[in-house]
Design a protein around this motif. Structure first.
Motif, PDB file in Angstrom:
ATOM      1  N   LYS A 105       0.675  -1.225  -0.118  1.00  0.00           N
ATOM      2  CA  LYS A 105      -0.058   0.083   0.003  1.00  0.00           C
ATOM      3  C   LYS A 105       0.970   1.180  -0.047  1.00  0.00           C
ATOM      4  CE  LYS A 105      -3.942  -2.179   2.354  1.00  0.00           C
ATOM      5  NZ  LYS A 105      -4.656  -2.196   3.716  1.00  0.00           N
ATOM      6  N   GLY A 106       2.360   1.015  -0.315  1.00  0.00           N
ATOM      7  CA  GLY A 106       3.044   2.275  -0.456  1.00  0.00           C
ATOM      8  C   GLY A 106       3.292   2.971   1.172  1.00  0.00           C
ATOM      9  N   ALA A 107       3.890   1.777   1.831  1.00  0.00           N
ATOM     10  CA  ALA A 107       4.541   2.453   3.235  1.00  0.00           C
ATOM     11  C   ALA A 107       5.527   3.385   3.084  1.00  0.00           C
ATOM     12  CB  ALA A 107       5.182   1.297   3.780  1.00  0.00           C
ATOM     13  N   LYS A 108       5.164   4.440   4.192  1.00  0.00           N
ATOM     14  CA  LYS A 108       6.205   5.616   3.938  1.00  0.00           C
ATOM     15  C   LYS A 108       6.937   5.612   5.253  1.00  0.00           C
ATOM     16  CE  LYS A 108       3.734   8.337   0.462  1.00  0.00           C
ATOM     17  NZ  LYS A 108       3.106   7.328  -0.195  1.00  0.00           N
ATOM     18  N   ALA A 109       8.195   5.812   5.399  1.00  0.00           N
ATOM     19  CA  ALA A 109       9.115   6.402   6.385  1.00  0.00           C
ATOM     20  C   ALA A 109       9.256   7.843   6.323  1.00  0.00           C
ATOM     21  CB  ALA A 109      10.186   5.379   6.496  1.00  0.00           C
ATOM     22  N   LEU A 110       9.116   8.592   7.498  1.00  0.00           N
ATOM     23  CA  LEU A 110       9.446   9.962   7.344  1.00  0.00           C
ATOM     24  C   LEU A 110      10.426  10.605   7.923  1.00  0.00           C
ATOM     25  CD1 LEU A 110       8.322  12.843   7.273  1.00  0.00           C
ATOM     26  CD2 LEU A 110       7.027  12.660   9.483  1.00  0.00           C
ATOM     27  N   MET A 111      11.379  11.075   7.534  1.00  0.00           N
ATOM     28  CA  MET A 111      12.894  11.543   7.931  1.00  0.00           C
ATOM     29  C   MET A 111      12.605  13.094   7.905  1.00  0.00           C
ATOM     30  SD  MET A 111      15.679  10.317   8.706  1.00  0.00           S
ATOM     31  CE  MET A 111      17.101  10.973   9.206  1.00  0.00           C
ATOM     32  N   LEU A 112      12.738  13.555   9.325  1.00  0.00           N
ATOM     33  CA  LEU A 112      12.648  14.992   9.485  1.00  0.00           C
ATOM     34  C   LEU A 112      14.289  15.426   9.602  1.00  0.00           C
ATOM     35  CD1 LEU A 112      10.252  14.963  12.561  1.00  0.00           C
ATOM     36  CD2 LEU A 112       9.726  15.807  10.282  1.00  0.00           C
ATOM     37  N   MET A 113      14.652  16.805   8.833  1.00  0.00           N
ATOM     38  CA  MET A 113      15.992  17.150   8.788  1.00  0.00           C
ATOM     39  C   MET A 113      16.080  18.546   9.274  1.00  0.00           C
ATOM     40  SD  MET A 113      16.974  15.104   5.438  1.00  0.00           S
ATOM     41  CE  MET A 113      15.361  15.226   4.567  1.00  0.00           C
TER      42      MET A 113
END
Length: 391
Positions: A105-113
């Motif tokens: 289902k299009g898994a998304k990991a979020l990277m805050l920078m």
């Protein structure tokens, strides 16, 4: 103590020209080592606590670019810690991460920078993308294998279009690699102007005390020229010493020709000498002149095309910048020579530009310098004549 102070004042120009650039080279070299940016502190927020999320976290733990310093409970905590400087980024793995992967289902990991530091931000983005892309590739290969497609065939299908990354000359976007040629160029500029301009101001004071009709005859180019050449040679020897120091102690590459480095520096110092004549004409006090030169350090490096590229500048800005200040013709080719080992063909536009700059500003600077002294003397004599007429 008095003798020591007198000795320092006597040898102040060589001390400024030689010791200050070397001291700053050691200071900045030590401050920016190691050269490569790694062990960037980040936080992890794993809301899924699944096998897939733990595999991603293990990849981040095994990458030397990242140093996981905390496990956060919320994105607000990550943002606060980025704001306070405790961490430079944070990886967020949302709830349902594994379920989305398994369900495709299009898994998304979020990277805050933290984008306030572009080198750190670029490294975070580059290496986090590499880890996620590698995981994505692995999952797609498994899907294809489960459908009966052989590994070799699946590799061909997944690599139908791909980008091969290869960063040249500064592979890990290190601070020192990027900044040092520009810093050295500014060291040379500041020390040379702070030594030569006061010499011209001292000569100006002497000439102001002479009668107007003797000023032109009493300017002593033959006495000033050897002194300026002597200081220019000291500047070059010091620059060479700084390059060797940063190479030996901080592993900075020195790829270019020494003769080409000498050529661009000679042209730069000739151009700076013309600028020094103009500054000595404008200012009457050595302290004010020195303060102005100090003020020029930051705007000159920021506007010379070293950090902000010339093609991104506002229309018309670059030609004006290159016409009034010579740092463009030195800082940029110095970087090309030190990092890339550039040939003469590559730096030819800078050499021609530096030559034309010096060819114009040396005589113009001397003419302005002489005219300023004559004008001041004429005003002084007119005021004296008026005063005598009143009496």
């Amino acid at each position: 103590m008095k003798k020591l102070i007198e000795l320092i004042l006597k040898y102040k120009p060589p001390i400024v020209l030689i010791l200050i650039p070397i001291a700053f080279t050691l200071l900045f070299g030590a401050a920016m080592s190691p050269i490569f940016t790694d062990e960037i502190p980040i936080a992890i927020m794993d809301l899924d606590q699944s096998d897939q999320s733990r595999e991603i976290i293990e990849e981040f733990e095994g990458c030397s670019i990242f140093k996981i310093t905390e496990y956060a409970d919320s994105t607000e905590q990550i943002k606060e810690d980025i704001l306070s400087g405790k961490i430079k980024g944070g990886l967020v793995l949302p709830q349902g991460f594994q379920a989305d992967i398994n369900g495709r289902k299009g898994a998304k990991a979020l990277m805050l920078m933290d984008g306030t530091n572009f080198l750190v931000g670029n490294n975070l983005m580059l290496y986090s993308n590499k880890i996620i892309s590698a995981k994505n590739y692995e999952l797609q290969a498994l899907d294809l294998a489960s459908g009966g497609i052989l590994p070799g065939t699946s590799d061909q299908m997944l690599n139908t279009l791909a980008t091969a990354e290869r960063v040249l000359y500064n592979p890990q976007l290190g601070y020192l690699y990027y900044l040092y040629p520009g810093l050295l160029a500014v060291f040379v500029q500041q020390t040379y102007l702070n030594v030569v301009a006061p010499i011209l101001l001292k000569e100006k004071d002497r000439l102001k005390r002479l009668p107007l009709n003797k000023i032109d005859r009493k300017i002593r180019p033959k006495e000033m020229a050897p002194l300026i050449v002597q200081y220019a040679m000291m500047t070059f020897v010091c620059s060479l010493a700084c390059m060797l120091i940063v190479h030996w102690f901080f592993h900075y590459p020195l790829e270019g020709s020494l003769l080409l480095t000498l050529l661009v520096q000679v042209l730069f110092l000739a151009g700076l000498t013309g600028v020094a004549f103009v500054l000595a004409a404008i200012f009457d006090d050595a302290t004010h002149c020195t303060q102005f030169v100090m003020f020029l350090a930051i705007p000159s490096i920021l506007s010379c095309g070293y950090g902000w590229p010339e093609f991104m500048m506002a229309p018309g800005f670059a030609p004006v910048m290159k016409a009034v200040w010579p740092l463009y013709y030195y800082a940029n080719p110095l970087k090309e020579l030190m990092l890339k080992g550039a040939s003469f063909d590559a730096i030819e536009p800078f050499v021609i530009g530096g030559f034309l700059f010096a060819l114009f500003w040396m005589p113009v600077g001397m003419w302005i310098y002489r005219q300023k002294i004559r004008t001041m003397k004429q005003i002084e004599e007119e005021v004296r004549s008026l005063a005598e007429g009143v009496r």
